[in-house]
Design a protein around this motif. Structure first.
Motif, PDB file in Angstrom:
ATOM      1  N   THR A 155       9.206   1.146  -4.405  1.00 40.76           N
ATOM      2  CA  THR A 155       8.613   0.339  -5.472  1.00 40.76           C
ATOM      3  C   THR A 155       7.267  -0.259  -5.080  1.00 40.76           C
ATOM      4  N   ARG A 156       7.113  -0.605  -3.810  1.00 42.09           N
ATOM      5  CA  ARG A 156       5.847  -1.201  -3.369  1.00 42.09           C
ATOM      6  C   ARG A 156       5.590  -0.900  -1.900  1.00 42.09           C
ATOM      7  N   VAL A 157       4.315  -0.941  -1.529  1.00 49.13           N
ATOM      8  CA  VAL A 157       3.894  -0.900  -0.130  1.00 49.13           C
ATOM      9  C   VAL A 157       3.260  -2.247   0.175  1.00 49.13           C
ATOM     10  N   HIS A 158       3.729  -2.896   1.245  1.00 47.69           N
ATOM     11  CA  HIS A 158       3.233  -4.223   1.608  1.00 47.69           C
ATOM     12  C   HIS A 158       2.406  -4.129   2.889  1.00 47.69           C
ATOM     13  N   PRO A 159       1.095  -4.290   2.803  1.00 48.48           N
ATOM     14  CA  PRO A 159       0.286  -4.311   4.022  1.00 48.48           C
ATOM     15  C   PRO A 159       0.619  -5.547   4.857  1.00 48.48           C
ATOM     16  N   VAL A 160       0.695  -5.374   6.160  1.00 45.46           N
ATOM     17  CA  VAL A 160       0.967  -6.465   7.093  1.00 45.46           C
ATOM     18  C   VAL A 160       0.026  -6.299   8.279  1.00 45.46           C
ATOM     19  N   PRO A 161      -0.594  -7.388   8.765  1.00 45.48           N
ATOM     20  CA  PRO A 161      -1.556  -7.276   9.872  1.00 45.48           C
ATOM     21  C   PRO A 161      -0.908  -7.089  11.238  1.00 45.48           C
ATOM     22  N   LEU A 162       0.114  -6.249  11.311  1.00 43.72           N
ATOM     23  CA  LEU A 162       0.755  -5.845  12.554  1.00 43.72           C
ATOM     24  C   LEU A 162       1.061  -4.353  12.423  1.00 43.72           C
ATOM     25  N   ARG A 163       1.431  -3.731  13.517  1.00 46.51           N
ATOM     26  CA  ARG A 163       1.730  -2.299  13.482  1.00 46.51           C
ATOM     27  C   ARG A 163       3.023  -1.995  12.716  1.00 46.51           C
ATOM     28  N   CYS A 164       3.909  -2.972  12.549  1.00 47.57           N
ATOM     29  CA  CYS A 164       5.161  -2.813  11.788  1.00 47.57           C
ATOM     30  C   CYS A 164       6.047  -1.724  12.370  1.00 47.57           C
ATOM     31  N   SER A 165       6.360  -1.851  13.650  1.00 39.86           N
ATOM     32  CA  SER A 165       7.280  -0.903  14.278  1.00 39.86           C
ATOM     33  C   SER A 165       8.728  -1.204  13.917  1.00 39.86           C
TER      34      SER A 165
END
Length: 296
Positions: A155-165
């Motif tokens: 439904t959505r993509v949420h940008p986050v200022p980390l690599r999100c491993s």
């Protein structure tokens, strides 16, 4: 929501040295096409349920597809659900991501799409797909794989200022899930960060940073929090994984071992378990560690 759990096999549940283990009784225990990564706990159709994410890749390392296996802990049965993206024409395509971690909030499933932010999927509706479309959703070729599949849509993509491993949920000391998550970075050195974020609203909003730290732990694979106790998993090659325990700034290594090739972590307030899993072929296991072994 989905129908009854279906199964072609059952993971074996048994106790071993005070822990609960599930072992895959199929080719999943050794395949190098699919790798398990993320884990979280929830309630589905009134039953205690684990969700385990997998990614599929080819021999060149290219990601082809991803899925989540939902395991009924009481009956040891499972249901596979493909993670998909819907195009402008309504056609579905496989979510070609390294599904490194899960955070399950009711009908909302957040997946750490390593290097691509956090992807959100709607579990309130599923789509049953067949034939070539089903095989495409699981990244398979030929006629003998994936004749029927269930799928949920991003439904959505949420940008986050980390690599999100990886990502994991947070609970208060009474076992109430908080509207916050821990998002972290896997790195071979000790410079990986873990950030605490509030989750976005159902319709709009974004992950909002609350705090960020670098616990100086190499090869972090997962993090969850119970009250002011933060637990972090660390992989150690073919040695048992390490569990770190403490506040976010100065965790200490616990003497409680994690599976070889350990990945994500999940807290199970109802069963009073900390869950983790191993990714290495022939050593794959889903392990539940009782809270009393952790001093909770």
């Amino acid at each position: 929501m989905f129908g009854l759990f279906g199964s072609m096999w059952r993971p074996l549940r048994h106790r071993r040295r005070g822990v609960v283990e599930l072992k895959w009784l199929s080719a999943r225990t050794y395949t190098t096409k699919w790798y398990p990564q993320g884990i979280d706990f929830g309630t589905w159709q009134g039953r205690r349920t684990l969700a385990v994410s997998w990614f599929r890749r080819d021999k060149t390392g290219q990601h082809l597809a991803s899925r989540v296996t939902f395991i009924d802990l009481e009956r040891s049965r499972h249901l596979d659900v493909a993670l998909t993206i819907e195009g402008d024409d309504g056609e579905l395509a496989p979510a070609q991501i390294h599904a490194g971690g899960l955070a399950w909030f009711g009908d909302r499933l957040f997946v750490a799409a390593t290097g691509q932010g956090i992807w959100e999927f709607d579990m309130s509706e599923s789509r049953r797909i067949r034939g070539a479309a089903a095989r495409r959703m699981v990244g398979a070729r030929g006629r003998g794989f994936g004749a029927v599949a269930l799928a949920v849509v991003r439904t959505r993509v949420h940008p986050v200022p980390l690599r999100c491993s990886f990502l994991g949920r947070m609970f208060d000391t009474h076992g109430t899930s908080l509207p916050r998550v821990l998002i972290g970075e896997y790195r071979g050195d000790k410079l990986g960060r873990i950030g605490e974020f509030t989750i976005p609203g159902h319709v709009e909003g974004s992950f909002v940073s609350v705090d960020q730290s670098s616990p100086q732990i190499a090869r972090m694979q997962g993090a969850v929090q119970w009250g002011d106790r933060r637990f972090i998993s660390q992989s150690r090659g073919l040695q048992p994984g390490a569990l770190w325990d403490g506040d976010g700034a100065t965790p200490q290594r616990s003497d409680v071992p994690l599976p070889i090739g350990c990945e994500d972590l999940a807290l199970d307030p109802e069963g009073r378990m900390l869950w983790s899993l191993g990714e290495h072929p022939w050593r794959r296991v889903v392990r539940g560690i009782p809270f009393d072994r952790l001093g909770l």
